[in-house]
Write an enzyme that holds these catalytic residues in place. Structure first.
Site, mmCIF file in Angstrom:
data_model
loop_
_atom_site.group_PDB
_atom_site.id
_atom_site.type_symbol
_atom_site.label_atom_id
_atom_site.label_comp_id
_atom_site.label_asym_id
_atom_site.label_seq_id
_atom_site.Cartn_x
_atom_site.Cartn_y
_atom_site.Cartn_z
ATOM 1 C CG HIS A 120 -0.228 -0.044 2.527
ATOM 2 N ND1 HIS A 120 0.251 1.072 3.167
ATOM 3 C CD2 HIS A 120 0.081 -1.088 3.320
ATOM 4 C CE1 HIS A 120 0.824 0.718 4.305
ATOM 5 N NE2 HIS A 120 0.733 -0.587 4.429
ATOM 6 C CG ASP A 121 -0.339 4.273 1.267
ATOM 7 O OD1 ASP A 121 -1.221 4.968 0.737
ATOM 8 O OD2 ASP A 121 -0.544 3.589 2.291
ATOM 9 N N GLY A 138 4.898 -1.294 2.555
ATOM 10 C CA GLY A 138 4.105 -0.091 2.356
ATOM 11 C C GLY A 138 4.946 1.172 2.288
#
Length: 263
Positions: A120-121, A138
């Site tokens: 994520h991100d 992440g």
């Protein structure tokens, strides 16, 4: 457009011209597939996920799954993928989190091999290769032309500069300079990614200048800050060296992968 009878495409999904969706694929209601994207079979594209043109996704890949983060509460965060990527079997790419900016970004012309993972991100550049089971935690930032070797793992929030090479099985917990080559558990800087530089057409003169700058920057004499200033002064005319210096200065809160010192 070709959609196999066994595929499930939810109402609301946006499919451009030339899209091919193979057997047993699932495409969610908030998905956008660009022109000539091909889902071979058994692919799941979920969440608020957008693919550009000419991407090919192989069986059992999962794109747009929820972040593997305990703070995620189902927010409508996104995954945005560029053009002409090859995403192989069992690869996974997660949507972002609210606290991390809300979007995971993957560039164009990449190769994401079997069971590779983009957390994520993350922000991933163009022409990146994640080899078998390579993992990005992440919030990682990965520049253009980076190669991450098999079974290597990049720790969350780590930056990897353009043209860097991460060797197989490496555990990368510190930032990797542009053009650097690292390996080991935990990863340490082995030098410049000379093979990659030659393959991408960097001139011998440029490579020799970069090697000289590297030796100065990571020498034993003086403090690192002194060597940093000396490198700037001596090699300010070399854009690649300037890129390395700017990368180092951009985030002083992050530790940097350094060469392993002999005891």
């Amino acid at each position: 457009m070709e959609i196999h009878p066994t595929a499930i495409v939810e109402a609301g999904a946006e499919l451009a011209d030339g899209v091919s969706i193979g057997p047993f694929c699932t495409v969610g209601a908030n998905v956008k597939l660009g022109p000539n994207c091909k889902l071979v079979s058994h692919v799941v594209v979920a969440g608020h996920t957008e693919l550009g043109a000419d991407n090919t996704v192989y069986p059992f890949a999962m794109l747009g799954g929820p972040p593997q983060h305990t703070a995620y509460k189902g927010e409508a965060t996104r995954l945005v993928i560029g053009d002409r990527n090859t995403i192989r079997e069992h690869a996974t790419m997660n949507i972002g989190t609210v606290n991390g900016g809300g979007v995971t970004k993957v560039g164009s012309d990449g190769l994401f091999m079997i069971e590779s993972h983009v957390g994520h991100d993350c922000t991933v550049g163009d022409k990146v290769i994640l080899t078998k089971q390579a993992t990005l935690g992440g919030h990682c930032e990965v520049g253009d032309f980076v190669i991450v070797g098999g079974l290597a793992a990049v720790h969350q929030f780590t930056r990897v500069g353009r043209h860097a090479m991460i060797g197989g099985l490496a555990a990368v917990v510190k930032d990797v300079i542009p053009y650097g080559s690292v390996w080991g558990n935990h990863a340490h800087l082995e030098g410049l990614n000379l093979v990659g530089l030659k393959r991408r057409g960097f001139s011998r003169e440029t490579i020799n200048t970069m090697r000289a700058a590297y030796r100065l920057l990571f020498a034993d004499e003086g403090t690192f800050q002194e060597r940093l200033e000396d490198t700037v002064e001596t090699y300010a005319s070399c854009p690649e060296v300037v890129e390395i210096i700017e990368f180092i200065r951009a985030d002083g809160s992050r530790p940097l992968c350094l060469p392993e010192r002999e005891v």
